[in-house]
Enzyme design. Sequence first.
Site, short mmCIF file in Angstrom:
data_model
loop_
_atom_site.label_atom_id
_atom_site.label_comp_id
_atom_site.label_asym_id
_atom_site.label_seq_id
_atom_site.Cartn_x
_atom_site.Cartn_y
_atom_site.Cartn_z
CG HIS A 121 38.23 34.09 69.21
ND1 HIS A 121 38.77 35.21 68.41
CD2 HIS A 121 38.33 34.04 67.86
CE1 HIS A 121 38.67 35.62 66.92
NE2 HIS A 121 38.39 34.63 66.90
CD GLU A 158 37.27 24.02 69.19
OE1 GLU A 158 36.09 24.57 68.98
OE2 GLU A 158 37.79 23.45 70.14
#
Lengths: 372, 372
Positions: free
Chosen positions: B255, B308
């Site tokens: 990320h 996730e």
Amino acid sequence: MAEFSPGLEGVVAAETAVSEVDGANGRLIYRGGYLIEDLVPVATYEEVAYLLWHGDLPNEKELEALRKQMAGARRLNPSARGTLMAMDAQTDPMDVLRTVVSAQGVAKSLTKPTLDEAIALTAIFPTIVGAAWRRRQGKEPVEPRDDLGHAANLLWMMEGKEPDTERARWVDTYLVLLADHGLNASTFAARVVASTGSDLASCVVGAIAALKGPAHGGATFAARSMLDKIGSAQNAEQWLADAHARHERFSGFGHRVYRTYDPRAKILREMAETAAPDLYKTAARTEEVALKILHEAHPERPNATNVDFWASVVLSGAGIPKELFTTLFATSRVSGWTAHVLESLADLRIIRPASRWIGPQPGKKPLQLAKR
Amino acid sequence: MTSAYVPGLEGIVASQTGISMVDGQNGRLVYQGYVIADLAEQMSFEEVAFLLWEGRLPTRAELEALSLELAGHRSLTQAATIALDALPMDTDPMDILRSVVSVQGAEHKLEKPSVPLAIRATASFPTILAMFNRRQLGLEPIKSRRELGHAANYLYMLNGKESSPEIVRALNTYLVLLADHGMNASTFAARVIASTESDLISALVGAIGALKGPAHGGAPAAVIEQLELIGTADRAEQWMRDARKRKVKFMGFGHRIYRVYDPRAAILKEMCRRMNPKFYELATRVEEVALQILHEEHPERPQSTNVEFYSAGVLQAIGLPKEFFTPTFAVSRVAGWSAHVLEQAANNRIIRPQSEYIGPEPRKPVPLAERA
């Protein structure tokens, strides 16, 4: 961290070869390096769509192949047809377009955007717009015609009769002029959606959603509505002076990019005289007075007639009802949206800007419900 | 003034917001001043939605009113129900959500975004997904139950029976954790659309399209698929080192923002330990190996387990089919999307960045008959 520039004004968010708005010189350049005023006399909408997708104009064979492919993609699939017929006939045509494009584009699993999908999506817009209009009038949608060009088929699908060539040409020129315009809000929305690796229908649906706003695609409707209120050339001066005194914005004036007369507005203005002679008179007088008032109020600002102002006159002359103006804009711009999405795939990177925190100091403790 | 092109607008401030802040340095996610860890397992999704929309936590009376409003808007319109049935059974549920939210929210006239409209949209998401899932399974749709909260009712409409309090709590915590996250791509798409003064549903439909992309919300199902391929904890290292040689991406890692462990991932990881021990055993080993390999490849990059990775284990424990992981992300994030649309509308400026033209210099087009 960088400065906050509201509306990302002046921030470069993409590199593109699809089009360039040269505001300082009043030039709109389409892919391949063509100026908009040079394309209008030589290219139809299908040729311009080909140009935006491929990077150059098609030869006769290539154009014929594209026309065939588009004509073969004009029918709604059962999902889209079912969805269309389920919707209330009086729904905002942009909501019909957003929804039916979404239904037409559903898939089993995620696919990467392709040129064939771009062609198919572009081909389906007139079918949806025509059906939305006919249902609004209490009429059944008609089947598309394979033998007509894109613009003529659009009028056919609205009216159920073959349009004369002149009206089809006005619509076609409008479609050519609006097909792309740099990184406008709807194109940018399409690129943001594409940047996550999403599919082409999702990008186009997001772009339709953005175009719907009155500050973007809805401005053509607003311009025509203002002309309706003004009513005649004689009324223009009084009406505009009153509106100005009420601090009302003049629809069809003002834009962020051009320092000189918008080259698209210039072409549409010339066409308007033939396409809609009566409305032209009202519009020309309205423009003259509006520019004078705006110049007196803000002498530092550049001339501000925008494309929506004259587009509203030309589309009216071509027999397009104003309720459909934004959908016509979408019918044109979908080739630009899809060209931008396809271009962005070459170097896909998620568009995820930063934000500046203006909320309360972090770390306050939440009170239990009973104590609030 | 034009600034230099920054791919993905990384580090460019596109908005000021008081809704949520991602403090990547310290690994904090803050909603309206509250740190996520203080909200996650104590607040209902409804309370957090109120917080995002109104800027403060609700009183008991306000929470009851909101719960009633949400419960009262769980039914689909007739048009949405028919459209849902018209879409193929094997459609990607994200495409179902995009299309049916679009029908459900279609209007006759443009409406300004408002909290009541945000409530209506938020209420409809679980219904659309549950009805579609039951249709896929050949089962009758289940009517919503007014006395059940948002999370409990979603599960009830999916399964036709009430879930255990532990399962309901887990889904609720997931919905709270994912409800907002700064200027992510889907939220940004929603704000770009809202900036043209378009309607709330248009902004949400665009956001769904963006969330669908695998670089954004479309990856949690891929986490499960990769874990299934790896099979068992003792095979993890071998499989992953081989996979890396084939340039296989590790799902659930990477990320742009957090320098330390994502605070949401930490909470979800602990939930997996309690609720999904089999997943937990494999996933923690895979995480260990993935972080080791990623660190060897790029020692300069921070630790990178993303939300996730452990979301997948929690949603699996809740009993959701993996095709419904990303749509359930949307069930949560719609609260944040609508809050951002309201904030954008309250202090709007059209988001229209610039592009840098990288095409050829202007030249003249050749008429069709003369093209090679």
